[in-house]
Design an enzyme around this catalytic site. Structure first.
Site, PDB file in Angstrom:
ATOM      1  N   ARG A  76      71.082 -52.078 -79.717  1.00  0.00           N
ATOM      2  CA  ARG A  76      70.546 -50.859 -80.003  1.00  0.00           C
ATOM      3  C   ARG A  76      69.615 -51.239 -80.987  1.00  0.00           C
ATOM      4  NH1 ARG A  76      74.034 -46.692 -81.926  1.00  0.00           N
ATOM      5  NH2 ARG A  76      71.480 -45.957 -82.429  1.00  0.00           N
ATOM      6  N   LYS A  77      68.653 -52.492 -80.970  1.00  0.00           N
ATOM      7  CA  LYS A  77      68.110 -52.717 -81.525  1.00  0.00           C
ATOM      8  C   LYS A  77      66.412 -52.270 -80.712  1.00  0.00           C
ATOM      9  CE  LYS A  77      69.997 -52.214 -84.921  1.00  0.00           C
ATOM     10  NZ  LYS A  77      71.005 -53.381 -85.821  1.00  0.00           N
TER      11      LYS A  77
END
Ligand code: PLP
Length: 394
Positions: free
Chosen positions: A186-187
């Protein structure tokens, strides 16, 4: 728009080039799989990009936070201050070391620690402050550092979402004692699982390197490159195993070659949303704060169809959830920006906390919404999200 034009737009999507995918083969072929040359290369590129003097690759941001606290001697009886609105990991690491979590409410404009309340949380047992640069917007590090200095506290930055985030020109993670980054998918940069610790303190860097590797005074790589590779290292500490693999580091290192483009693309996507939604009174888009460069790990908004107060909040929460359902039906994934940790069962029960103890974190929990934003998002995908949001009747 007719129904046959329906698209599926995820909240985030991993975007790797063919070269980046191929990069993982090199360590597999070389046979050096853990904390070897690729880890060192990734750390060097990370230091060059962030301006940190030292970068130490680990297995996740959670272990980076844990190691940072452990390196400061944090333990039983110690207190650490964390914002009430953050990913649960920021608080969990304090529990793992036997410490006490002290929550501080957030500023709703930025979703970050409300520094005006910070000093009221300090007791003789306080040892650390863990500010979070949530969603890629830097916390007010000037005020936090002043409070920390005044009371002799260490500052561990949770920069999990902080890739490309700058505070008055300085990359986050270089402002406190240590900075902790995440490479979860998700980063913006991902190694599957993975994390990085940054610090400008050489003594702390050495200690962190030891602690991630069972407490060994020298790493396997140093030993193999040294004069007597057949002798084992001494272990002055009972350390941990938080070593990153070279397979992960190869992937991270390859992505660093387009780090600037990744940040620029996310900022361009955010600017398009900002412009498209500027006239919607019911949707507050991410704040622009003088001197802060947002990295846009995500695009967190506040849903506010009416004034938010303790009486309206549950009604707004239901309306937000109904809107999220509606967007999901047309193929668009959204999420609450993150969670208020004081509302989660473990912390609520252990510390006997009430919703209204941290009112802004409660509002953020119930009324926030993140819209899809990821590098590699096509113009058609973003146009579709914009059109569907504008057509929503709120
Ligand atoms: C993602 C995230 C973490 C945890 O990172 P991991 O690498 O999954 O351990 C911690 N804090 C914040 C604010 C995050 O967003």
């Amino acid at each position: 728009m007719s129904t046959q034009d329906k698209m599926n737009v995820p909240i985030a999507r991993t975007s790797l080039t063919e070269a980046e995918i191929q990069s993982v083969l090199a360590p597999l072929r070389s046979g050096w799989l853990v904390q070897g040359p690729k880890v060192r290369e990734f750390e060097e590129k990370w230091s060059a990009f962030t301006g940190a003097k030292h970068s130490i690759a680990v297995t996740s941001c959670t272990t980076a936070l844990h190691l940072s606290l452990a390196a400061q001697g944090f333990g039983s009886g110690d207190e650490a201050i964390v914002p009430a609105f953050t990913w649960i990991a920021t608080a969990n690491v304090i529990e793992h070391l036997g410490g006490t979590v002290v929550f501080c409410d957030i500023d709703l404009e930025t979703f970050n620690l409300d520094v005006t309340q910070l000093e009221t949380k300090i007791t003789p047992r306080t040892k650390a402050i863990l500010p979070v640069h949530l969603f890629g917007l830097a916390a007010d590090m000037g005020s936090i550092s002043q409070v920390a200095q005044r009371h002799g506290l260490c500052v561990i930055e949770d920069a999990a979402c902080g890739f490309g985030s700058r505070y008055h020109g300085k990359h986050v993670g270089t402002l406190g004692d240590t900075g902790c980054f995440s490479f979860h998918p998700r980063k913006a940069i991902t190694t599957g699982e993975g994390g990085m610790i940054t610090t400008n303190n050489a003594v702390l860097a050495e200690k962190l390197r030891r602690l991630r590797d069972h407490g060994a005074v020298i790493s396997d790589l140093q030993r193999h490159l040294g004069a007597r590779p057949y002798l084992l290292a001494d272990h002055p500490d009972a350390g941990y195993n938080q070593r990153m693999t070279d397979i992960q580091a190869a992937l991270g290192s390859a992505q660093m070659d387009r780090a600037t483009d990744i940040v620029a693309e996310r900022q361009r996507l955010a600017a398009r949303y900002d412009e498209a939604f500027a006239s919607l009174p019911w949707l507050r888009t991410p704040a622009h704060i003088e001197g802060l460069e947002h990295g846009y790990q995500s695009y967190p908004c506040l849903f506010q169809p009416e004034a938010i107060n303790p009486e309206s909040i549950s009604r707004i929460n239901q309306a937000r959830n109904a809107w999220m359902d509606q967007l999901q039906q047309v193929g668009i994934s959204t999420r609450p920006a993150t969670h208020a940790v004081h509302m989660l069962t473990f912390y609520r029960e252990k510390y006997a906390l009430k919703l209204e103890d941290f009112p802004n974190a409660w509002v953020a929990n119930d009324c926030s919404i993140s819209l899809p934003l990821f590098h590699g998002m096509s113009e058609a995908e973003q146009n579709y999200v914009i059109q569907q949001v504008l057509e929503s009747q709120r």
